[in-house]
Design a protein around this motif. Structure first.
Motif, PDB file in Angstrom:
ATOM      1  N   MET A   1       8.127  70.722 -26.041  1.00  0.00           N
ATOM      2  CA  MET A   1       7.160  70.335 -25.043  1.00  0.00           C
ATOM      3  C   MET A   1       6.731  71.586 -24.286  1.00  0.00           C
ATOM      4  SD  MET A   1       5.739  67.534 -23.163  1.00  0.00           S
ATOM      5  CE  MET A   1       6.354  66.474 -24.386  1.00  0.00           C
ATOM      6  N   SER A   2       5.455  71.791 -24.154  1.00  0.00           N
ATOM      7  CA  SER A   2       4.927  72.973 -23.487  1.00  0.00           C
ATOM      8  C   SER A   2       4.681  72.761 -21.999  1.00  0.00           C
ATOM      9  CB  SER A   2       3.596  73.380 -24.127  1.00  0.00           C
ATOM     10  OG  SER A   2       3.775  73.583 -25.499  1.00  0.00           O
ATOM     11  N   PHE A   3       4.751  71.520 -21.558  1.00  0.00           N
ATOM     12  CA  PHE A   3       4.427  71.209 -20.180  1.00  0.00           C
ATOM     13  C   PHE A   3       5.447  70.244 -19.591  1.00  0.00           C
ATOM     14  CE2 PHE A   3       0.563  72.289 -22.379  1.00  0.00           C
ATOM     15  CZ  PHE A   3       0.011  73.236 -21.535  1.00  0.00           C
ATOM     16  N   ILE A   4       5.632  70.348 -18.278  1.00  0.00           N
ATOM     17  CA  ILE A   4       6.484  69.401 -17.572  1.00  0.00           C
ATOM     18  C   ILE A   4       5.629  68.709 -16.520  1.00  0.00           C
ATOM     19  CG2 ILE A   4       8.671  70.593 -17.961  1.00  0.00           C
ATOM     20  CD1 ILE A   4       8.384  71.817 -15.166  1.00  0.00           C
ATOM     21  N   ILE A   5       5.999  67.506 -16.183  1.00  0.00           N
ATOM     22  CA  ILE A   5       5.270  66.750 -15.178  1.00  0.00           C
ATOM     23  C   ILE A   5       5.863  67.049 -13.807  1.00  0.00           C
ATOM     24  CG2 ILE A   5       6.702  64.681 -15.300  1.00  0.00           C
ATOM     25  CD1 ILE A   5       4.060  63.062 -15.170  1.00  0.00           C
ATOM     26  N   HIS A   6       4.994  67.103 -12.803  1.00  0.00           N
ATOM     27  CA  HIS A   6       5.503  67.247 -11.440  1.00  0.00           C
ATOM     28  C   HIS A   6       6.396  66.049 -11.156  1.00  0.00           C
ATOM     29  CE1 HIS A   6       3.047  70.603 -10.048  1.00  0.00           C
ATOM     30  NE2 HIS A   6       2.042  70.072 -10.692  1.00  0.00           N
ATOM     31  N   ASP A   7       7.533  66.283 -10.565  1.00  0.00           N
ATOM     32  CA  ASP A   7       8.488  65.193 -10.352  1.00  0.00           C
ATOM     33  C   ASP A   7       8.872  65.131  -8.890  1.00  0.00           C
ATOM     34  OD1 ASP A   7      10.145  63.130 -11.328  1.00  0.00           O
ATOM     35  OD2 ASP A   7      11.866  64.461 -11.186  1.00  0.00           O
TER      36      ASP A   7
ATOM     37  N   VAL B   1      -3.752  62.563 -21.990  1.00  0.00           N
ATOM     38  CA  VAL B   1      -4.716  63.608 -21.654  1.00  0.00           C
ATOM     39  C   VAL B   1      -4.404  64.872 -22.450  1.00  0.00           C
ATOM     40  CG1 VAL B   1      -5.169  62.799 -19.299  1.00  0.00           C
ATOM     41  CG2 VAL B   1      -3.330  64.422 -19.693  1.00  0.00           C
ATOM     42  N   GLU B   2      -5.398  65.726 -22.599  1.00  0.00           N
ATOM     43  CA  GLU B   2      -5.207  67.052 -23.180  1.00  0.00           C
ATOM     44  C   GLU B   2      -4.887  67.984 -22.022  1.00  0.00           C
ATOM     45  OE1 GLU B   2      -5.214  69.956 -26.266  1.00  0.00           O
ATOM     46  OE2 GLU B   2      -5.371  67.797 -26.411  1.00  0.00           O
ATOM     47  N   VAL B   3      -3.747  68.688 -22.092  1.00  0.00           N
ATOM     48  CA  VAL B   3      -3.303  69.577 -21.027  1.00  0.00           C
ATOM     49  C   VAL B   3      -3.356  71.010 -21.548  1.00  0.00           C
ATOM     50  CG1 VAL B   3      -1.384  70.127 -19.485  1.00  0.00           C
ATOM     51  CG2 VAL B   3      -1.791  67.766 -20.148  1.00  0.00           C
ATOM     52  N   PHE B   4      -3.809  71.942 -20.697  1.00  0.00           N
ATOM     53  CA  PHE B   4      -3.878  73.333 -21.140  1.00  0.00           C
ATOM     54  C   PHE B   4      -3.625  74.287 -19.982  1.00  0.00           C
ATOM     55  CE2 PHE B   4      -8.180  73.878 -19.493  1.00  0.00           C
ATOM     56  CZ  PHE B   4      -8.642  72.566 -19.503  1.00  0.00           C
TER      57      PHE B   4
ATOM     58  N   THR C   1      -1.580  67.598 -26.277  1.00  0.00           N
ATOM     59  CA  THR C   1      -1.932  66.254 -25.869  1.00  0.00           C
ATOM     60  C   THR C   1      -0.674  65.606 -25.322  1.00  0.00           C
ATOM     61  OG1 THR C   1      -3.629  66.123 -27.574  1.00  0.00           O
ATOM     62  CG2 THR C   1      -2.850  64.033 -26.640  1.00  0.00           C
ATOM     63  N   VAL C   2      -0.746  65.106 -24.101  1.00  0.00           N
ATOM     64  CA  VAL C   2       0.426  64.585 -23.405  1.00  0.00           C
ATOM     65  C   VAL C   2       0.192  63.133 -23.010  1.00  0.00           C
ATOM     66  CG1 VAL C   2       1.889  64.858 -21.365  1.00  0.00           C
ATOM     67  CG2 VAL C   2       0.981  66.872 -22.505  1.00  0.00           C
ATOM     68  N   THR C   3       1.199  62.304 -23.254  1.00  0.00           N
ATOM     69  CA  THR C   3       1.144  60.904 -22.850  1.00  0.00           C
ATOM     70  C   THR C   3       2.200  60.653 -21.782  1.00  0.00           C
ATOM     71  OG1 THR C   3       0.388  60.229 -25.049  1.00  0.00           O
ATOM     72  CG2 THR C   3       1.327  58.514 -23.640  1.00  0.00           C
ATOM     73  N   THR C   4       1.782  59.985 -20.728  1.00  0.00           N
ATOM     74  CA  THR C   4       2.704  59.589 -19.661  1.00  0.00           C
ATOM     75  C   THR C   4       2.699  58.069 -19.563  1.00  0.00           C
ATOM     76  OG1 THR C   4       0.940  59.809 -18.020  1.00  0.00           O
ATOM     77  CG2 THR C   4       2.430  61.677 -18.284  1.00  0.00           C
TER      78      THR C   4
ATOM     79  N   ASP D   1      10.788  51.110 -13.123  1.00  0.00           N
ATOM     80  CA  ASP D   1      10.584  50.413 -11.846  1.00  0.00           C
ATOM     81  C   ASP D   1       9.129  50.449 -11.379  1.00  0.00           C
ATOM     82  OD1 ASP D   1      10.323  53.026 -11.036  1.00  0.00           O
ATOM     83  OD2 ASP D   1      12.044  53.009  -9.680  1.00  0.00           O
ATOM     84  N   GLY D   2       8.236  51.119 -12.149  1.00  0.00           N
ATOM     85  CA  GLY D   2       6.811  51.132 -11.861  1.00  0.00           C
ATOM     86  C   GLY D   2       6.400  51.973 -10.672  1.00  0.00           C
ATOM     87  N   THR D   3       7.219  52.948 -10.272  1.00  0.00           N
ATOM     88  CA  THR D   3       6.904  53.728  -9.074  1.00  0.00           C
ATOM     89  C   THR D   3       6.440  55.152  -9.349  1.00  0.00           C
ATOM     90  OG1 THR D   3       9.204  54.437  -8.837  1.00  0.00           O
ATOM     91  CG2 THR D   3       8.550  52.428  -7.673  1.00  0.00           C
ATOM     92  N   ARG D   4       6.604  55.655 -10.588  1.00  0.00           N
ATOM     93  CA  ARG D   4       6.212  57.034 -10.887  1.00  0.00           C
ATOM     94  C   ARG D   4       5.839  57.179 -12.364  1.00  0.00           C
ATOM     95  NH1 ARG D   4      11.504  56.698 -11.388  1.00  0.00           N
ATOM     96  NH2 ARG D   4      12.710  58.087 -12.692  1.00  0.00           N
ATOM     97  N   TRP D   5       5.186  58.315 -12.675  1.00  0.00           N
ATOM     98  CA  TRP D   5       4.824  58.637 -14.052  1.00  0.00           C
ATOM     99  C   TRP D   5       5.946  59.429 -14.712  1.00  0.00           C
ATOM    100  CZ3 TRP D   5       0.933  56.193 -16.088  1.00  0.00           C
ATOM    101  CH2 TRP D   5      -0.126  55.779 -15.287  1.00  0.00           C
ATOM    102  N   GLU D   6       6.165  59.176 -16.011  1.00  0.00           N
ATOM    103  CA  GLU D   6       7.158  59.901 -16.800  1.00  0.00           C
ATOM    104  C   GLU D   6       6.526  60.312 -18.119  1.00  0.00           C
ATOM    105  OE1 GLU D   6      10.220  56.943 -17.252  1.00  0.00           O
ATOM    106  OE2 GLU D   6      11.194  57.561 -15.384  1.00  0.00           O
ATOM    107  N   LEU D   7       6.976  61.433 -18.690  1.00  0.00           N
ATOM    108  CA  LEU D   7       6.500  61.862 -20.007  1.00  0.00           C
ATOM    109  C   LEU D   7       7.036  60.931 -21.081  1.00  0.00           C
ATOM    110  CD1 LEU D   7       6.942  65.713 -19.768  1.00  0.00           C
ATOM    111  CD2 LEU D   7       4.801  64.448 -19.816  1.00  0.00           C
ATOM    112  N   VAL D   8       6.192  60.651 -22.061  1.00  0.00           N
ATOM    113  CA  VAL D   8       6.612  59.860 -23.217  1.00  0.00           C
ATOM    114  C   VAL D   8       7.059  60.850 -24.284  1.00  0.00           C
ATOM    115  CG1 VAL D   8       5.845  58.308 -25.036  1.00  0.00           C
ATOM    116  CG2 VAL D   8       5.036  57.987 -22.696  1.00  0.00           C
ATOM    117  N   ASP D   9       8.235  60.647 -24.862  1.00  0.00           N
ATOM    118  CA  ASP D   9       8.753  61.574 -25.885  1.00  0.00           C
ATOM    119  C   ASP D   9       8.092  61.332 -27.221  1.00  0.00           C
ATOM    120  OD1 ASP D   9      10.483  62.854 -24.159  1.00  0.00           O
ATOM    121  OD2 ASP D   9      12.044  61.390 -24.497  1.00  0.00           O
TER     122      ASP D   9
END
Length: 69
Positions: A1-7, A41-44, A53-56, A61-69
């Motif tokens: 994975m080239s990108f991490i999501i803000h957490d 989305v496409e992230v660069f 291309t990243v899927t979240t 619990d429906g309170t935040r976004w997480e990366l899909v592996d």
């Protein structure tokens, strides 16, 4: 994975990402696909040119976004 999501990334905001190589905020294109529980989305990176291309999805619990592996 080239990108991490803000957490934690609250569900009421669009997911934002950082490049793991440069530690810089990444840009993302408009949504390529979305459902009620996912966004793709496409992230660069402007600095090093990494691109992916990243899927979240909503957390269990429906309170935040997480990366899909």
């Amino acid at each position: 994975m080239s990108f991490i999501i803000h957490d934690p990334m609250a569900i009421d905001k669009e997911p934002e990402f950082d490049c793991i190589f440069c530690k810089q905020p990444a840009l993302h294109s408009s949504e390529a696909a979305s459902t009620a529980t996912t966004r793709t989305v496409e992230v660069f990176c402007r600095k090093c040119g990494a691109r992916k291309t990243v899927t979240t999805s909503k957390s269990a619990d429906g309170t935040r976004w997480e990366l899909v592996d």
